[in-house]
Design a protein around this motif. Structure first.
Motif, PDB file in Angstrom:
ATOM      1  N   SER A 113      10.032  -5.169  -6.373  1.00 13.43           N
ATOM      2  CA  SER A 113       9.556  -6.325  -7.119  1.00 13.43           C
ATOM      3  C   SER A 113       8.941  -7.355  -6.174  1.00 13.43           C
ATOM      4  O   SER A 113       7.876  -7.905  -6.448  1.00 13.43           O
ATOM      5  CB  SER A 113      10.707  -6.942  -7.907  1.00 13.43           C
ATOM      6  OG  SER A 113      10.271  -8.045  -8.626  1.00 13.43           O
ATOM      7  N   VAL A 114       9.594  -7.610  -5.048  1.00  9.20           N
ATOM      8  CA  VAL A 114       9.074  -8.559  -4.064  1.00  9.20           C
ATOM      9  C   VAL A 114       7.746  -8.068  -3.514  1.00  9.20           C
ATOM     10  O   VAL A 114       6.777  -8.822  -3.417  1.00  9.20           O
ATOM     11  CB  VAL A 114      10.097  -8.788  -2.920  1.00  9.20           C
ATOM     12  CG1 VAL A 114       9.471  -9.540  -1.759  1.00  9.20           C
ATOM     13  CG2 VAL A 114      11.322  -9.529  -3.444  1.00  9.20           C
ATOM     14  N   ALA A 115       7.680  -6.786  -3.185  1.00  9.95           N
ATOM     15  CA  ALA A 115       6.445  -6.220  -2.631  1.00  9.95           C
ATOM     16  C   ALA A 115       5.301  -6.334  -3.633  1.00  9.95           C
ATOM     17  O   ALA A 115       4.182  -6.691  -3.274  1.00  9.95           O
ATOM     18  CB  ALA A 115       6.664  -4.761  -2.246  1.00  9.95           C
ATOM     19  N   MET A 116       5.573  -6.054  -4.917  1.00  7.82           N
ATOM     20  CA  MET A 116       4.521  -6.131  -5.931  1.00  7.82           C
ATOM     21  C   MET A 116       4.092  -7.576  -6.179  1.00  7.82           C
ATOM     22  O   MET A 116       2.920  -7.849  -6.414  1.00  7.82           O
ATOM     23  CB  MET A 116       4.982  -5.481  -7.239  1.00  7.82           C
ATOM     24  CG  MET A 116       5.005  -3.965  -7.141  1.00  7.82           C
ATOM     25  SD  MET A 116       5.378  -3.149  -8.700  1.00  7.82           S
ATOM     26  CE  MET A 116       7.071  -3.613  -8.964  1.00  7.82           C
ATOM     27  N   ASN A 117       5.040  -8.511  -6.102  1.00  7.31           N
ATOM     28  CA  ASN A 117       4.692  -9.918  -6.299  1.00  7.31           C
ATOM     29  C   ASN A 117       3.881 -10.453  -5.128  1.00  7.31           C
ATOM     30  O   ASN A 117       2.991 -11.282  -5.314  1.00  7.31           O
ATOM     31  CB  ASN A 117       5.949 -10.771  -6.492  1.00  7.31           C
ATOM     32  CG  ASN A 117       6.550 -10.597  -7.871  1.00  7.31           C
ATOM     33  OD1 ASN A 117       5.851 -10.256  -8.818  1.00  7.31           O
ATOM     34  ND2 ASN A 117       7.846 -10.804  -7.968  1.00  7.31           N
ATOM     35  N   GLU A 118       4.197  -9.993  -3.933  1.00  4.93           N
ATOM     36  CA  GLU A 118       3.473 -10.434  -2.741  1.00  4.93           C
ATOM     37  C   GLU A 118       2.049  -9.886  -2.714  1.00  4.93           C
ATOM     38  O   GLU A 118       1.136 -10.544  -2.263  1.00  4.93           O
ATOM     39  CB  GLU A 118       4.216  -9.998  -1.467  1.00  4.93           C
ATOM     40  CG  GLU A 118       5.504 -10.739  -1.224  1.00  4.93           C
ATOM     41  CD  GLU A 118       5.280 -12.207  -0.912  1.00  4.93           C
ATOM     42  OE1 GLU A 118       4.334 -12.533  -0.168  1.00  4.93           O
ATOM     43  OE2 GLU A 118       6.056 -13.028  -1.437  1.00  4.93           O
ATOM     44  N   ASN A 119       1.898  -8.641  -3.186  1.00  8.74           N
ATOM     45  CA  ASN A 119       0.584  -8.004  -3.154  1.00  8.74           C
ATOM     46  C   ASN A 119       0.393  -7.169  -4.422  1.00  8.74           C
ATOM     47  O   ASN A 119       0.629  -5.965  -4.425  1.00  8.74           O
ATOM     48  CB  ASN A 119       0.471  -7.124  -1.905  1.00  8.74           C
ATOM     49  CG  ASN A 119      -0.929  -6.597  -1.717  1.00  8.74           C
ATOM     50  OD1 ASN A 119      -1.808  -6.813  -2.554  1.00  8.74           O
ATOM     51  ND2 ASN A 119      -1.144  -5.874  -0.632  1.00  8.74           N
ATOM     52  N   PRO A 120      -0.066  -7.801  -5.516  1.00 11.73           N
ATOM     53  CA  PRO A 120      -0.238  -7.081  -6.780  1.00 11.73           C
ATOM     54  C   PRO A 120      -1.227  -5.918  -6.697  1.00 11.73           C
ATOM     55  O   PRO A 120      -1.176  -4.998  -7.499  1.00 11.73           O
ATOM     56  CB  PRO A 120      -0.751  -8.136  -7.749  1.00 11.73           C
ATOM     57  CG  PRO A 120      -0.729  -9.434  -7.043  1.00 11.73           C
ATOM     58  CD  PRO A 120      -0.425  -9.190  -5.601  1.00 11.73           C
ATOM     59  N   GLU A 121      -2.098  -5.928  -5.710  1.00 12.93           N
ATOM     60  CA  GLU A 121      -3.061  -4.845  -5.558  1.00 12.93           C
ATOM     61  C   GLU A 121      -2.402  -3.535  -5.149  1.00 12.93           C
ATOM     62  O   GLU A 121      -3.029  -2.479  -5.230  1.00 12.93           O
ATOM     63  CB  GLU A 121      -4.149  -5.234  -4.553  1.00 12.93           C
ATOM     64  CG  GLU A 121      -5.091  -6.307  -5.081  1.00 12.93           C
ATOM     65  CD  GLU A 121      -5.757  -5.905  -6.397  1.00 12.93           C
ATOM     66  OE1 GLU A 121      -6.292  -4.781  -6.494  1.00 12.93           O
ATOM     67  OE2 GLU A 121      -5.725  -6.710  -7.338  1.00 12.93           O
ATOM     68  N   LEU A 122      -1.130  -3.606  -4.733  1.00 18.07           N
ATOM     69  CA  LEU A 122      -0.419  -2.373  -4.401  1.00 18.07           C
ATOM     70  C   LEU A 122      -0.361  -1.440  -5.601  1.00 18.07           C
ATOM     71  O   LEU A 122      -0.285  -0.232  -5.452  1.00 18.07           O
ATOM     72  CB  LEU A 122       1.017  -2.675  -3.935  1.00 18.07           C
ATOM     73  CG  LEU A 122       1.187  -3.296  -2.566  1.00 18.07           C
ATOM     74  CD1 LEU A 122       2.646  -3.677  -2.331  1.00 18.07           C
ATOM     75  CD2 LEU A 122       0.717  -2.332  -1.481  1.00 18.07           C
ATOM     76  N   MET A 123      -0.384  -2.007  -6.786  1.00 23.25           N
ATOM     77  CA  MET A 123      -0.292  -1.212  -8.009  1.00 23.25           C
ATOM     78  C   MET A 123      -1.659  -0.793  -8.542  1.00 23.25           C
ATOM     79  O   MET A 123      -1.741  -0.035  -9.500  1.00 23.25           O
ATOM     80  CB  MET A 123       0.472  -1.986  -9.079  1.00 23.25           C
ATOM     81  CG  MET A 123       1.921  -2.266  -8.720  1.00 23.25           C
ATOM     82  SD  MET A 123       2.847  -0.803  -8.201  1.00 23.25           S
ATOM     83  CE  MET A 123       2.842   0.152  -9.687  1.00 23.25           C
ATOM     84  N   ALA A 124      -2.739  -1.270  -7.949  1.00 23.11           N
ATOM     85  CA  ALA A 124      -4.076  -0.951  -8.454  1.00 23.11           C
ATOM     86  C   ALA A 124      -4.366   0.544  -8.382  1.00 23.11           C
ATOM     87  O   ALA A 124      -4.861   1.127  -9.353  1.00 23.11           O
ATOM     88  CB  ALA A 124      -5.139  -1.738  -7.692  1.00 23.11           C
ATOM     89  N   MET A 125      -4.069   1.172  -7.263  1.00 22.58           N
ATOM     90  CA  MET A 125      -4.365   2.590  -7.124  1.00 22.58           C
ATOM     91  C   MET A 125      -3.512   3.431  -8.083  1.00 22.58           C
ATOM     92  O   MET A 125      -4.064   4.268  -8.806  1.00 22.58           O
ATOM     93  CB  MET A 125      -4.183   3.077  -5.687  1.00 22.58           C
ATOM     94  CG  MET A 125      -4.698   4.489  -5.523  1.00 22.58           C
ATOM     95  SD  MET A 125      -4.970   5.081  -3.852  1.00 22.58           S
ATOM     96  CE  MET A 125      -3.487   4.701  -3.006  1.00 22.58           C
ATOM     97  N   PRO A 126      -2.193   3.232  -8.149  1.00 21.98           N
ATOM     98  CA  PRO A 126      -1.415   4.014  -9.126  1.00 21.98           C
ATOM     99  C   PRO A 126      -1.871   3.756 -10.570  1.00 21.98           C
ATOM    100  O   PRO A 126      -1.904   4.678 -11.386  1.00 21.98           O
ATOM    101  CB  PRO A 126       0.025   3.533  -8.930  1.00 21.98           C
ATOM    102  CG  PRO A 126       0.062   2.943  -7.565  1.00 21.98           C
ATOM    103  CD  PRO A 126      -1.321   2.423  -7.304  1.00 21.98           C
TER     104      PRO A 126
END
Length: 120
Positions: free
Chosen positions: A8-21
């Motif tokens: 959750s912290v990682a996704m909040n810090e960098n929402p683009e992490l979820m763009a590829m999936p």
């Protein structure tokens, strides 16, 4: 810190992490919709499997490992879903027939002419 908190912290810090999936999922969903005999059922099975997987990965699944594995096996077993697909097709046909009957005008009930009634 729990796994779910770290993600959750990682996704909040960098929402683009979820763009590829997310982009991969968009392509998978489009493919399922285009190729599946029953797209809604295919999407439901996929979403259920994904929910089991993610809940398990994040430590949020309240099922035993054996229960989870049994549910995965059932989701993968096409024979468990074929009857449902066929049932949906039959239900759709039945609904259309019922709707067509309901929408068609019904003839008025036949009545006997007044002269045909017996007088007593």
């Amino acid at each position: 810190m729990h796994h779910e908190t770290l993600y959750s912290v990682a996704m909040n810090e960098n929402p683009e992490l979820m763009a590829m999936p997310r982009d991969v999922d968009i392509k998978k969903v489009a493919l399922m919709k285009a190729e599946a005999r029953d797209p809604d059922l295919a999407l439901l099975r996929w979403a259920a499997a994904r929910g089991l997987l993610l809940s398990s990965l994040f430590g949020m699944l309240s099922l035993t490992e054996a229960e989870r594995d049994r549910l995965f096996a059932r989701l993968l077993d096409d024979s468990k879903w074929t009857a449902m697909e066929q049932g949906a097709t039959e239900t759709t046909k039945l609904s259309r027939t019922t709707a067509a009957r309901a929408a068609s005008p019904r003839p008025a009930p036949a009545t006997k002419p007044a002269s045909a009634h017996k007088r007593g």
